[in-house]
Scaffold this active site. Structure first.
Site, PDB file in Angstrom:
ATOM      1  N   ARG A  41      37.485  35.151  46.265  1.00  0.00           N
ATOM      2  CA  ARG A  41      39.040  35.303  47.040  1.00  0.00           C
ATOM      3  C   ARG A  41      39.451  34.025  47.782  1.00  0.00           C
ATOM      4  O   ARG A  41      38.531  33.759  48.635  1.00  0.00           O
ATOM      5  CB  ARG A  41      39.226  36.371  47.888  1.00  0.00           C
ATOM      6  CG  ARG A  41      39.103  37.952  47.085  1.00  0.00           C
ATOM      7  CD  ARG A  41      40.493  37.964  46.113  1.00  0.00           C
ATOM      8  NE  ARG A  41      40.410  39.123  45.558  1.00  0.00           N
ATOM      9  CZ  ARG A  41      39.988  39.549  44.385  1.00  0.00           C
ATOM     10  NH1 ARG A  41      39.591  38.627  43.598  1.00  0.00           N
ATOM     11  NH2 ARG A  41      40.303  40.658  43.719  1.00  0.00           N
ATOM     12  N   ASP A  81      38.454  29.000  41.363  1.00  0.00           N
ATOM     13  CA  ASP A  81      39.374  29.998  40.732  1.00  0.00           C
ATOM     14  C   ASP A  81      40.138  30.702  41.320  1.00  0.00           C
ATOM     15  O   ASP A  81      41.319  31.446  40.660  1.00  0.00           O
ATOM     16  CB  ASP A  81      38.297  30.922  39.727  1.00  0.00           C
ATOM     17  CG  ASP A  81      39.040  31.616  38.852  1.00  0.00           C
ATOM     18  OD1 ASP A  81      39.624  31.149  38.086  1.00  0.00           O
ATOM     19  OD2 ASP A  81      38.684  32.983  38.807  1.00  0.00           O
ATOM     20  N   GLU A 106      48.651  32.633  45.453  1.00  0.00           N
ATOM     21  CA  GLU A 106      48.447  32.572  44.075  1.00  0.00           C
ATOM     22  C   GLU A 106      49.839  32.985  43.248  1.00  0.00           C
ATOM     23  O   GLU A 106      50.313  33.986  43.910  1.00  0.00           O
ATOM     24  CB  GLU A 106      47.359  33.223  43.530  1.00  0.00           C
ATOM     25  CG  GLU A 106      46.056  32.780  43.762  1.00  0.00           C
ATOM     26  CD  GLU A 106      44.985  33.696  43.434  1.00  0.00           C
ATOM     27  OE1 GLU A 106      44.984  34.541  42.485  1.00  0.00           O
ATOM     28  OE2 GLU A 106      43.781  33.270  43.658  1.00  0.00           O
ATOM     29  N   HIS A 110      42.746  31.574  38.474  1.00  0.00           N
ATOM     30  CA  HIS A 110      42.430  32.963  38.699  1.00  0.00           C
ATOM     31  C   HIS A 110      42.037  33.538  37.394  1.00  0.00           C
ATOM     32  O   HIS A 110      42.472  34.843  37.006  1.00  0.00           O
ATOM     33  CB  HIS A 110      43.051  33.829  39.398  1.00  0.00           C
ATOM     34  CG  HIS A 110      42.507  35.144  40.081  1.00  0.00           C
ATOM     35  ND1 HIS A 110      43.015  35.602  41.343  1.00  0.00           N
ATOM     36  CD2 HIS A 110      41.452  35.690  39.670  1.00  0.00           C
ATOM     37  CE1 HIS A 110      42.090  36.450  41.678  1.00  0.00           C
ATOM     38  NE2 HIS A 110      41.094  36.808  40.592  1.00  0.00           N
TER      39      HIS A 110
HETATM   40  P1  NAD Z   1      29.613  43.278  45.346  1.00  0.00           P
HETATM   41  O1  NAD Z   1      30.269  44.334  46.122  1.00  0.00           O
HETATM   42  O2  NAD Z   1      28.630  43.729  44.069  1.00  0.00           O
HETATM   43  O3  NAD Z   1      29.141  42.102  46.122  1.00  0.00           O
HETATM   44  C1  NAD Z   1      29.671  41.608  47.287  1.00  0.00           C
HETATM   45  C2  NAD Z   1      28.412  41.245  48.349  1.00  0.00           C
HETATM   46  O4  NAD Z   1      29.047  40.475  49.488  1.00  0.00           O
HETATM   47  C3  NAD Z   1      27.791  42.581  48.485  1.00  0.00           C
HETATM   48  O5  NAD Z   1      26.172  42.470  48.548  1.00  0.00           O
HETATM   49  C4  NAD Z   1      28.103  42.512  50.350  1.00  0.00           C
HETATM   50  O6  NAD Z   1      27.014  42.815  51.127  1.00  0.00           O
HETATM   51  C5  NAD Z   1      28.180  41.077  50.564  1.00  0.00           C
HETATM   52  N1  NAD Z   1      29.136  40.891  51.646  1.00  0.00           N
HETATM   53  C6  NAD Z   1      29.915  41.680  52.502  1.00  0.00           C
HETATM   54  N2  NAD Z   1      30.326  41.101  53.498  1.00  0.00           N
HETATM   55  C7  NAD Z   1      29.587  39.830  53.588  1.00  0.00           C
HETATM   56  C8  NAD Z   1      29.744  38.951  54.574  1.00  0.00           C
HETATM   57  N3  NAD Z   1      30.546  38.594  55.773  1.00  0.00           N
HETATM   58  N4  NAD Z   1      28.953  37.739  54.277  1.00  0.00           N
HETATM   59  C9  NAD Z   1      28.284  37.514  53.324  1.00  0.00           C
HETATM   60  N5  NAD Z   1      28.057  38.697  52.342  1.00  0.00           N
HETATM   61  C10 NAD Z   1      28.881  39.628  52.610  1.00  0.00           C
HETATM   62  O7  NAD Z   1      31.035  42.577  44.530  1.00  0.00           O
HETATM   63  P2  NAD Z   1      30.883  41.813  43.196  1.00  0.00           P
HETATM   64  O8  NAD Z   1      31.112  42.660  42.329  1.00  0.00           O
HETATM   65  O9  NAD Z   1      29.686  40.729  43.347  1.00  0.00           O
HETATM   66  O10 NAD Z   1      32.106  40.919  43.698  1.00  0.00           O
HETATM   67  C11 NAD Z   1      32.338  39.874  44.589  1.00  0.00           C
HETATM   68  C12 NAD Z   1      33.897  39.523  44.647  1.00  0.00           C
HETATM   69  O11 NAD Z   1      34.218  38.743  43.697  1.00  0.00           O
HETATM   70  C13 NAD Z   1      34.925  40.616  44.580  1.00  0.00           C
HETATM   71  O12 NAD Z   1      35.027  41.262  46.040  1.00  0.00           O
HETATM   72  C14 NAD Z   1      36.090  40.171  44.169  1.00  0.00           C
HETATM   73  O13 NAD Z   1      36.917  39.802  45.250  1.00  0.00           O
HETATM   74  C15 NAD Z   1      35.668  38.804  43.396  1.00  0.00           C
HETATM   75  N6  NAD Z   1      36.000  38.831  42.133  1.00  0.00           N
HETATM   76  C16 NAD Z   1      36.760  37.886  41.311  1.00  0.00           C
HETATM   77  C17 NAD Z   1      37.011  38.054  40.022  1.00  0.00           C
HETATM   78  C18 NAD Z   1      37.849  36.497  39.694  1.00  0.00           C
HETATM   79  O14 NAD Z   1      38.540  37.026  38.494  1.00  0.00           O
HETATM   80  N7  NAD Z   1      37.727  35.566  40.043  1.00  0.00           N
HETATM   81  C19 NAD Z   1      36.619  38.892  39.228  1.00  0.00           C
HETATM   82  C20 NAD Z   1      35.798  39.923  39.920  1.00  0.00           C
HETATM   83  C21 NAD Z   1      35.504  39.877  41.119  1.00  0.00           C
END
Ligand code: NAD
Length: 335
Positions: free
Chosen positions: A237, A261, A266, A285
């Site tokens: 994000r 991305d 946005e 994105h």
């Molecule tokens: P997930 O919940 O499996 O993993 C997120 C990880 O971040 C977890 O292991 C959590 O413990 C960790 N985390 C939480 N707080 C933290 C902190 N303060 N410091 C470091 N790590 C921390 O989620 P995911 O499926 O891996 O997705 C991650 C992110 O990717 C989503 O939250 C979403 O915003 C983003 N995403 C973007 C797109 C895109 O189109 N660009 C698509 C899907 C997801």
């Protein structure tokens, strides 16, 4: 006795694609592109559920909207992130919030790797040079072998990146306060604190969610710790990184390259300095914009909504509400 049909409000879409709608048999579907707080608060009144599509940037499902939903039982975010939904308000009102977490993991991981490679190999600059008639000009990339990759957020996507990047013979560090050291070690990576990751990494890729805690996670101090040559990739994000500081760091040569991305605002504003920099690779994105991921994401959305309409909730992000619902159901049963 005539049973009132359930109603599903789809926000941020003009119509629901067949990939989703084919699975939804238990509700009348209404789509809306008018996502202002006023309009949604008015519309939501007689709906059982909301399917929140992340198609329009930065609109929110606020407390006011949730409080207006007299019959509202669930809100489903159509993707992984759900920071635009007021989960606390939903919990207060016994409304289940769900997301669809795993359909796009591999696509986002692949996109992050594509950005890492595009930056490391200076692909965009080389492409432009060829278009301009240049050949073997002194534009250089870097080799990744034996360099250090830092992964911030070691969840589904972070791990998928780690698994794939091991093939590049990189040393991999991970910062994630919520993942055990051993789970990271088992994947051949090393758990470190944020400072160590920032200081030692040649490439940093961000995969943590946007929360109150992570907003602005990478700011002035953090950029100050990075190597001058570092490649920073963000597919999570935009608001995780202070974009003003990022632009300054890229302009001053404080960091090497960025592959982005996601952005603070946005679509990216037309006068954003990011558009004038040479050491960035930008995508709109679009990490999940491919047929495989979209088909999987949409059909999982439809299947999950249909179950929710029948009172079966999957991928609940506020599980305390389920306990409340169970308690109420058993109280009603006793009456
Ligand atoms: P997930 O919940 O499996 O993993 C997120 C990880 O971040 C977890 O292991 C959590 O413990 C960790 N985390 C939480 N707080 C933290 C902190 N303060 N410091 C470091 N790590 C921390 O989620 P995911 O499926 O891996 O997705 C991650 C992110 O990717 C989503 O939250 C979403 O915003 C983003 N995403 C973007 C797109 C895109 O189109 N660009 C698509 C899907 C997801």
């Amino acid at each position: 006795m005539k049973v009132n049909p359930k109603k599903l409000l789809v926000t941020g879409m003009e119509f629901l694609p067949e990939w989703i709608s084919q699975h939804i048999k238990s509700a009348q579907i209404v789509c809306t592109l008018d996502v202002s707080e006023e309009s949604l608060s008015r519309k939501v009144k007689d709906f059982d559920g909301i399917l929140f599509m992340q198609t329009i940037s930065h609109y929110k499902i606020t407390r006011k909207i949730i409080e207006s939903g007299d019959k509202l039982k669930f809100i489903q975010s159509a993707g992984v992130g759900y920071e635009q939904i007021d989960v606390d308000a939903a919990t207060d009102h016994g409304v289940v919030v769900m997301n669809v977490p795993s359909a796009t993991t591999v696509s986002v991981a692949e996109h992050a790797i594509a950005l890492i490679m595009a930056c490391a190999k200076n692909i965009v600059k080389m492409h432009k040079t060829v278009l301009e008639g240049g050949w073997r000009t002194m534009i250089f990339g870097v080799e990744l072998r034996n360099k250090t990759l830092g992964i911030i957020g070691f969840g589904r996507i972070g791990r998928a990146v780690a698994e794939r990047m091991k093939a590049f013979e990189m040393r991999i560090l991970a910062y994630d306060p919520y993942v055990k050291e051993n789970d990271i070690k088992e994947m051949g990576c090393k758990k470190v604190d944020l400072q160590t990751l920032l200081k030692e990494s040649d490439v940093i890729t961000i995969h943590s969610p946007l929360t109150k805690e992570t907003k602005g996670l990478i700011g002035e101090v953090e950029f100050g710790l990075m190597k001058n040559s570092v490649i920073l990739v963000n597919t999570a994000r935009g608001q995780l990184v202070d974009e003003k500081v990022l632009i300054k760091a890229l302009s001053d040569g404080r960091i090497g390259y960025a592959g982005l991305d996601v952005f603070e605002k946005e679509p990216l504003e037309k006068d954003s300095p990011l558009l004038t920099l040479e050491n960035v690779v930008l995508t709109p994105h679009s990490a999940v914009q491919n047929q495989d991921a979209m088909a999987r994401l949409m059909s999982q959305n439809g299947i999950q909504v249909e179950k929710a309409l029948k009172g079966v909730y999957e991928n609940t992000v506020n599980p305390d509400v389920l306990k409340k619902i169970k308690k109420n159901q058993s109280r009603v049963a006793k009456l």
